[in-house]
Design an enzyme around this catalytic site. Structure first.
Site, PDB file in Angstrom:
ATOM      1  N   HIS A 311       0.859  -1.188   0.000  1.00  0.00           N
ATOM      2  CA  HIS A 311       0.000   0.000   0.000  1.00  0.00           C
ATOM      3  C   HIS A 311       0.888   1.228   0.000  1.00  0.00           C
ATOM      4  CE1 HIS A 311      -3.192   2.777   1.165  1.00  0.00           C
ATOM      5  NE2 HIS A 311      -4.031   1.823   0.811  1.00  0.00           N
ATOM      6  N   ASP A 369      -7.896  -5.375   0.058  1.00  0.00           N
ATOM      7  CA  ASP A 369      -8.332  -6.250  -1.042  1.00  0.00           C
ATOM      8  C   ASP A 369      -7.951  -7.702  -0.846  1.00  0.00           C
ATOM      9  OD1 ASP A 369      -7.607  -3.407  -2.784  1.00  0.00           O
ATOM     10  OD2 ASP A 369      -9.573  -4.353  -2.903  1.00  0.00           O
TER      11      ASP A 369
HETATM   12  C1  SDX Z   1      -6.257   0.038  -2.826  1.00  0.00           C
HETATM   13  O1  SDX Z   1      -4.459   4.540  -1.996  1.00  0.00           O
HETATM   14  C2  SDX Z   1      -5.410   3.927  -1.366  1.00  0.00           C
HETATM   15  O2  SDX Z   1      -5.832   4.296  -0.278  1.00  0.00           O
HETATM   16  C3  SDX Z   1      -6.031   2.764  -2.127  1.00  0.00           C
HETATM   17  C4  SDX Z   1      -7.022   1.917  -1.343  1.00  0.00           C
HETATM   18  C5  SDX Z   1      -8.323   2.666  -1.085  1.00  0.00           C
HETATM   19  O3  SDX Z   1      -9.057   2.271  -0.175  1.00  0.00           O
HETATM   20  O4  SDX Z   1      -8.645   3.599  -1.873  1.00  0.00           O
HETATM   21  O5  SDX Z   1      -6.465   1.500  -0.120  1.00  0.00           O
HETATM   22  C6  SDX Z   1      -7.417   0.662  -2.145  1.00  0.00           C
HETATM   23  O6  SDX Z   1      -5.983   0.384  -3.953  1.00  0.00           O
HETATM   24  C7  SDX Z   1      -5.392  -0.948  -2.082  1.00  0.00           C
HETATM   25  C8  SDX Z   1      -4.175  -1.448  -2.925  1.00  0.00           C
HETATM   26  C9  SDX Z   1      -4.681  -2.557  -3.834  1.00  0.00           C
HETATM   27  N1  SDX Z   1      -3.637  -2.917  -4.817  1.00  0.00           N
HETATM   28  C10 SDX Z   1      -3.016  -4.105  -4.735  1.00  0.00           C
HETATM   29  O7  SDX Z   1      -3.167  -4.935  -3.836  1.00  0.00           O
HETATM   30  C11 SDX Z   1      -2.091  -4.382  -5.912  1.00  0.00           C
HETATM   31  C12 SDX Z   1      -0.769  -4.894  -5.385  1.00  0.00           C
HETATM   32  N2  SDX Z   1      -0.065  -3.809  -4.692  1.00  0.00           N
HETATM   33  C13 SDX Z   1       0.902  -3.048  -5.412  1.00  0.00           C
HETATM   34  O8  SDX Z   1       0.593  -2.834  -6.753  1.00  0.00           O
HETATM   35  C14 SDX Z   1       1.416  -1.848  -4.633  1.00  0.00           C
HETATM   36  O9  SDX Z   1       1.650  -2.254  -3.353  1.00  0.00           O
HETATM   37  C15 SDX Z   1       0.583  -0.577  -4.574  1.00  0.00           C
HETATM   38  C16 SDX Z   1       0.194  -0.121  -5.936  1.00  0.00           C
HETATM   39  C17 SDX Z   1      -0.625  -0.795  -3.755  1.00  0.00           C
HETATM   40  C18 SDX Z   1       1.451   0.471  -3.938  1.00  0.00           C
HETATM   41  O10 SDX Z   1       2.470   0.753  -4.857  1.00  0.00           O
HETATM   42  P1  SDX Z   1       3.760   1.553  -4.443  1.00  0.00           P
HETATM   43  O11 SDX Z   1       3.426   2.656  -3.491  1.00  0.00           O
HETATM   44  O12 SDX Z   1       4.521   1.907  -5.669  1.00  0.00           O
HETATM   45  O13 SDX Z   1       4.534   0.467  -3.621  1.00  0.00           O
HETATM   46  P2  SDX Z   1       5.813   0.772  -2.856  1.00  0.00           P
HETATM   47  O14 SDX Z   1       6.513   1.967  -3.367  1.00  0.00           O
HETATM   48  O15 SDX Z   1       5.469   0.746  -1.403  1.00  0.00           O
HETATM   49  O16 SDX Z   1       6.734  -0.499  -3.210  1.00  0.00           O
HETATM   50  C19 SDX Z   1       7.925  -0.668  -2.503  1.00  0.00           C
HETATM   51  C20 SDX Z   1       8.559  -1.932  -3.044  1.00  0.00           C
HETATM   52  C21 SDX Z   1       8.829  -1.911  -4.542  1.00  0.00           C
HETATM   53  O17 SDX Z   1       9.896  -2.788  -4.730  1.00  0.00           O
HETATM   54  P3  SDX Z   1      11.412  -2.168  -4.903  1.00  0.00           P
HETATM   55  O18 SDX Z   1      11.370  -1.287  -6.134  1.00  0.00           O
HETATM   56  O19 SDX Z   1      11.667  -1.371  -3.628  1.00  0.00           O
HETATM   57  O20 SDX Z   1      12.313  -3.360  -5.063  1.00  0.00           O
HETATM   58  O21 SDX Z   1       7.661  -3.045  -2.846  1.00  0.00           O
HETATM   59  C22 SDX Z   1       7.372  -3.634  -4.094  1.00  0.00           C
HETATM   60  C23 SDX Z   1       7.615  -2.583  -5.138  1.00  0.00           C
HETATM   61  O22 SDX Z   1       7.896  -3.222  -6.386  1.00  0.00           O
HETATM   62  N3  SDX Z   1       5.947  -4.011  -4.038  1.00  0.00           N
HETATM   63  C24 SDX Z   1       5.497  -5.240  -4.275  1.00  0.00           C
HETATM   64  C25 SDX Z   1       4.110  -5.170  -4.059  1.00  0.00           C
HETATM   65  N4  SDX Z   1       3.775  -3.922  -3.742  1.00  0.00           N
HETATM   66  C26 SDX Z   1       4.920  -3.205  -3.731  1.00  0.00           C
HETATM   67  N5  SDX Z   1       6.141  -6.391  -4.618  1.00  0.00           N
HETATM   68  C27 SDX Z   1       5.355  -7.481  -4.768  1.00  0.00           C
HETATM   69  N6  SDX Z   1       4.006  -7.494  -4.571  1.00  0.00           N
HETATM   70  C28 SDX Z   1       3.357  -6.358  -4.234  1.00  0.00           C
HETATM   71  N7  SDX Z   1       2.044  -6.366  -4.070  1.00  0.00           N
END
Ligand code: SDX
Length: 435
Positions: A311, A369
């Site tokens: 998140h 989710d």
């Molecule tokens: C919702 O914003 C909100 O409030 C949204 C929400 C709402 O109520 O409106 O809460 C609803 O959208 C919840 C999120 C649902 N999405 C998912 O579950 C999809 C999977 N999650 C990811 O796509 C991701 O975690 C995000 C999009 C939610 C957040 O993306 P960020 O902010 O770019 O993630 P980050 O910067 O914290 O990531 C840090 C690291 C990265 O790796 P490095 O580049 O440091 O090596 O963590 C990795 C990311 O690649 N990473 C993941 C991951 N999420 C982040 N790796 C594997 N699986 C994941 N799910």
């Protein structure tokens, strides 16, 4: 309530004697903000924050999130208490009007929503323009946007009474539209709303009733649905809410703004994640395959994400995920479902992920989710409808945020700038002379 002065910071440009002092503003909770509105005028520079990870776009009194502590408050009330002690329409009143309603206020609000649940009969024909296998979110985008064609009398977003009626119409009609999208996909007749049922019961009724036999409400499923709606009602300045605010800042009507929010929510990185979690679990197939899947997630070249994890704000447990997981266990137990393979797999996946340094070091925890799809599947909701239900619940939050913005006399059209790294000015060479 508004921000208060909280000191200042001085910005000095290296290599020049240019500097400026920016006021810091403080709120009730959360980090202070640097007010950079005069930065470009004084230093001729923009700030740079792709994805707005460190940018406060507005002042708000609606929802507060502490991502490090896993705290979520709607108008100051903890989500855990609202999920346990209130119903969705009470939370709608809270988000829109600033506090939980007393009995008389609830009665009036409930009436305001109940008597707007039906769609204009001409809109029924709108559905026939879609293929039967259209994704419900495509239908929601289209039909919610089309509502603007039926309510010319109150599209003026600057008229508070028009905003109030539009809010009632949207909150009341989105369940009807979502249920109609589902019935249309089945080829079953649309089911008209029933005003004697609660909001959640009525939605499940419109989804599941058929003319051929009597329908019996299930209070367990209705309570679970009501709680799912509460958990998804609002969430600060997330992608879809920011979309609604940006659309509203141009003066677009509420129906168009909410349709824009639905479109933004559809993405798998946002509201589409609940559906993506079920697809992910189905593709993994069995718990024995989880370690291989986790290794794929950790391999950057695979571009595989653990859907339902991570998140932008929560770097701790998403409090909604905890409540959703508890609801999952309660619903399965109350329905007498002894073993739910998907839940077992999700819990095993959570256990493995939360003991793996890849996730721990990146502070990746289950978000709302991760379990919501499993609960919805347990109460008989079809997978393609999961995100439409998220949109249905979030409609009230979008409206509250839109109204807050429009109610602010200082609001302006949103217009971010950029760091341009494209071609410097150059002259056109006529086609005949181009090499
Ligand atoms: C919702 O914003 C909100 O409030 C949204 C929400 C709402 O109520 O409106 O809460 C609803 O959208 C919840 C999120 C649902 N999405 C998912 O579950 C999809 C999977 N999650 C990811 O796509 C991701 O975690 C995000 C999009 C939610 C957040 O993306 P960020 O902010 O770019 O993630 P980050 O910067 O914290 O990531 C840090 C690291 C990265 O790796 P490095 O580049 O440091 O090596 O963590 C990795 C990311 O690649 N990473 C993941 C991951 N999420 C982040 N790796 C594997 N699986 C994941 N799910």
């Amino acid at each position: 309530m508004t921000s208060t002065p909280a000191g200042s910071i001085t910005v000095t440009m290296e290599g020049s004697n240019k500097s400026t002092t920016l006021p810091l503003l403080g709120g009730t909770l959360g980090p202070k903000v640097a007010d950079i509105r005069k930065l470009y005028g004084e230093l001729g520079i923009f700030t740079f924050d792709p994805g707005y990870g460190a940018t406060a776009s507005c002042e708000s009194t609606i929802t507060y999130i502490d991502g490090d502590e896993g705290v979520l408050l709607y108008r100051g009330y903890p989500i855990e208490q609202l999920a346990e002690k209130s119903h969705f329409l009470e939370v709608c009143h809270l988000l829109l009007n600033g506090d939980l309603p007393n009995a008389a206020q609830y009665e009036e609000f409930h009436k305001g929503v109940t008597y707007h649940t039906m769609l204009h009969e001409q809109l029924r024909r709108f559905f026939e323009g879609f293929r039967r296998d259209a994704h419900p979110m495509a239908v929601m985008c289209g039909v919610v946007g089309a509502l603007a064609a039926f309510y010319h009398d109150n599209l003026d977003i600057n008229d508070p009474r028009a905003r109030e009626i539009a809010a009632f119409r949207l909150i009341a009609k989105v369940p009807t539209i979502a249920a109609m999208a589902y019935k249309y996909s089945l080829g079953q007749p649309f089911v008209y709303p029933r005003n004697d049922l609660s909001y959640a019961e009525n939605f499940l009724y419109m989804l599941n009733a058929v003319p051929a036999e009597p329908y019996v409400s299930n209070p367990i499923l209705a309570r679970a649905m009501d709680r799912i709606l509460i958990l998804h009602a609002d969430h600060e300045q997330n992608a879809s809410t920011s979309t609604v605010r940006l659309a509203g800042s141009t003066g677009a009507n509420p129906f168009a703004c909410i349709a824009a929010g639905i479109a933004a929510l559809w993405g798998p990185a946002h509201g589409g994640a609940n559906e993506a979690v079920l697809k992910m679990l189905a593709e993994i197939g069995s718990p024995e395959n989880i370690p291989h899947f986790i290794s794929e997630v950790k391999d950057k070249n695979s571009h595989t994400k653990l859907m339902g994890f991570g998140h932008r704000v929560y770097k701790n447990f998403d409090p909604r995920a905890k409540i959703m997981k508890e609801t999952c266990h309660e619903v399965l137990a109350e329905l007498g479902i002894k073993n739910e393979p998907l839940l077992d797999m999700a819990m095993e996946m959570e256990r493995i992920a939360l003991s793996d340094d890849y996730f721990i070091s990146r502070k990746l925890y289950p978000n709302v989710d991760f379990y919501s799809g499993i609960v919805q599947r347990a109460i008989g909701i079809p997978v393609p409808l999961f995100t439409a239900i998220f949109a249905l619940a979030r409609t009230v939050g979008w409206i509250a945020q839109l109204n807050e913005m429009i109610g602010d006399p200082e609001y302006k059209i949103g217009r971010p700038r950029q760091l341009f790294v494209g071609a410097a000015p150059r002259n056109v060479v006529p086609l005949a002379k181009r090499g």
